[in-house]
Design a protein around this motif. Sequence first.
Motif, PDB file in Angstrom:
ATOM      1  N   MET A   1     -70.063 -10.364  27.146  1.00  0.00           N
ATOM      2  CA  MET A   1     -70.545 -10.371  25.769  1.00  0.00           C
ATOM      3  C   MET A   1     -72.063 -10.501  25.751  1.00  0.00           C
ATOM      4  O   MET A   1     -72.629 -11.224  26.560  1.00  0.00           O
ATOM      5  N   LEU A  12     -71.054 -13.938  31.263  1.00  0.00           N
ATOM      6  CA  LEU A  12     -69.835 -13.682  32.031  1.00  0.00           C
ATOM      7  C   LEU A  12     -69.055 -14.991  32.087  1.00  0.00           C
ATOM      8  O   LEU A  12     -69.133 -15.747  33.045  1.00  0.00           O
ATOM      9  N   GLY A  14     -65.156 -17.040  30.931  1.00  0.00           N
ATOM     10  CA  GLY A  14     -63.729 -16.730  30.902  1.00  0.00           C
ATOM     11  C   GLY A  14     -63.224 -16.323  32.273  1.00  0.00           C
ATOM     12  O   GLY A  14     -63.642 -16.852  33.295  1.00  0.00           O
ATOM     13  N   ILE A  16     -62.064 -12.774  34.789  1.00  0.00           N
ATOM     14  CA  ILE A  16     -62.393 -11.358  34.950  1.00  0.00           C
ATOM     15  C   ILE A  16     -61.113 -10.537  35.046  1.00  0.00           C
ATOM     16  O   ILE A  16     -60.443 -10.522  36.082  1.00  0.00           O
ATOM     17  N   SER A  18     -59.229  -6.680  33.398  1.00  0.00           N
ATOM     18  CA  SER A  18     -59.432  -5.426  32.679  1.00  0.00           C
ATOM     19  C   SER A  18     -58.129  -5.043  31.997  1.00  0.00           C
ATOM     20  O   SER A  18     -57.104  -5.714  32.149  1.00  0.00           O
ATOM     21  N   SER A  29     -57.978 -16.495  29.209  1.00  0.00           N
ATOM     22  CA  SER A  29     -58.716 -15.271  29.510  1.00  0.00           C
ATOM     23  C   SER A  29     -59.384 -14.712  28.267  1.00  0.00           C
ATOM     24  O   SER A  29     -58.933 -14.919  27.151  1.00  0.00           O
ATOM     25  N   ILE A  30     -60.466 -13.994  28.485  1.00  0.00           N
ATOM     26  CA  ILE A  30     -61.018 -13.141  27.444  1.00  0.00           C
ATOM     27  C   ILE A  30     -60.484 -11.748  27.746  1.00  0.00           C
ATOM     28  O   ILE A  30     -60.856 -11.149  28.750  1.00  0.00           O
ATOM     29  N   LEU A  33     -62.319  -8.395  29.656  1.00  0.00           N
ATOM     30  CA  LEU A  33     -63.704  -8.811  29.857  1.00  0.00           C
ATOM     31  C   LEU A  33     -64.477  -7.778  30.668  1.00  0.00           C
ATOM     32  O   LEU A  33     -65.642  -7.505  30.384  1.00  0.00           O
ATOM     33  N   GLU A  36     -65.763  -4.989  28.557  1.00  0.00           N
ATOM     34  CA  GLU A  36     -66.837  -5.448  27.672  1.00  0.00           C
ATOM     35  C   GLU A  36     -68.162  -5.541  28.424  1.00  0.00           C
ATOM     36  O   GLU A  36     -69.210  -5.120  27.921  1.00  0.00           O
ATOM     37  N   ILE A  37     -68.123  -6.112  29.620  1.00  0.00           N
ATOM     38  CA  ILE A  37     -69.344  -6.250  30.417  1.00  0.00           C
ATOM     39  C   ILE A  37     -69.856  -4.874  30.837  1.00  0.00           C
ATOM     40  O   ILE A  37     -71.063  -4.591  30.778  1.00  0.00           O
ATOM     41  N   ASN A  58     -67.853 -18.888  35.568  1.00  0.00           N
ATOM     42  CA  ASN A  58     -66.658 -18.058  35.601  1.00  0.00           C
ATOM     43  C   ASN A  58     -65.751 -18.426  36.764  1.00  0.00           C
ATOM     44  O   ASN A  58     -66.222 -18.668  37.876  1.00  0.00           O
TER      45      ASN A  58
END
Length: 235
Positions: A1, A12, A14, A16, A18, A29-30, A33, A36-37, A58
């Motif tokens: 984000m 970075l 949360g 990692i 996808s 989790s986000i 992520l 987004e990155i 992280n």
Amino acid sequence: MIYGSNSRIITLFGRIHSSINVDIIVADSIPFLAEEIFASLFYLAGESRDPIKMVINNRGGDIDAGLMIVQAIEHVQAMGIDVEILVVGSSMSMASIILASGTRGKRYALDRSIVHLHAESRVIGGQGEDFERAKEYTDRLARQMYLLLAQRTKIPEYHLEQEQIAPRDKTMLENDEGRIKLVKRFLKNETYLSAYEAQAAGIIDAVIPPGDGKIMEIFNAPTEALSEKQEGGRA
């Protein structure tokens, strides 16, 4: 984000993952992520050639998702844009691979930070030929991780020094395959490094202790203005 408006700082936080890892996303989790990155890096690269800064706290995540972020960082760096990375708490597992991929000379950690690394984790299903193909795929991913650490850090040299390995083994430093073997030896157990140990291992380039103005530079805060504001606020 992206942190704040008009900012070139990416957080970075949360875990990692996808979109291809949806079956193992957990509550803390986000979601997605990595995507987004990835998108944030190219968005900022398109805005200007000024450095992009990434802040890490992280617990890690999946190799394939992490390598997606590494790939984006490498493409951005190929455009002549530095990617500065700062660890503010913990950089664990795959997050530390991303940390190592930052621009050399511009990878930092606060002095109480922890950098954690380990060998790849494997959960392979299937039988017969399917199993072999899955194993081949995970081997390829793991090799990318080890090669990055072999080429972009001093872990091989650090391992030789720490273990006082025979001088003849120092010839392993001369090529990628030898360096990868040393990285694997170093990561055979869970490895937790202090910020200063991570610096010695070449995973980061500098430690930022309290009072170091570098932290304000990373966050785009003019230290002179802050100092004047603090002086003006004193009775």
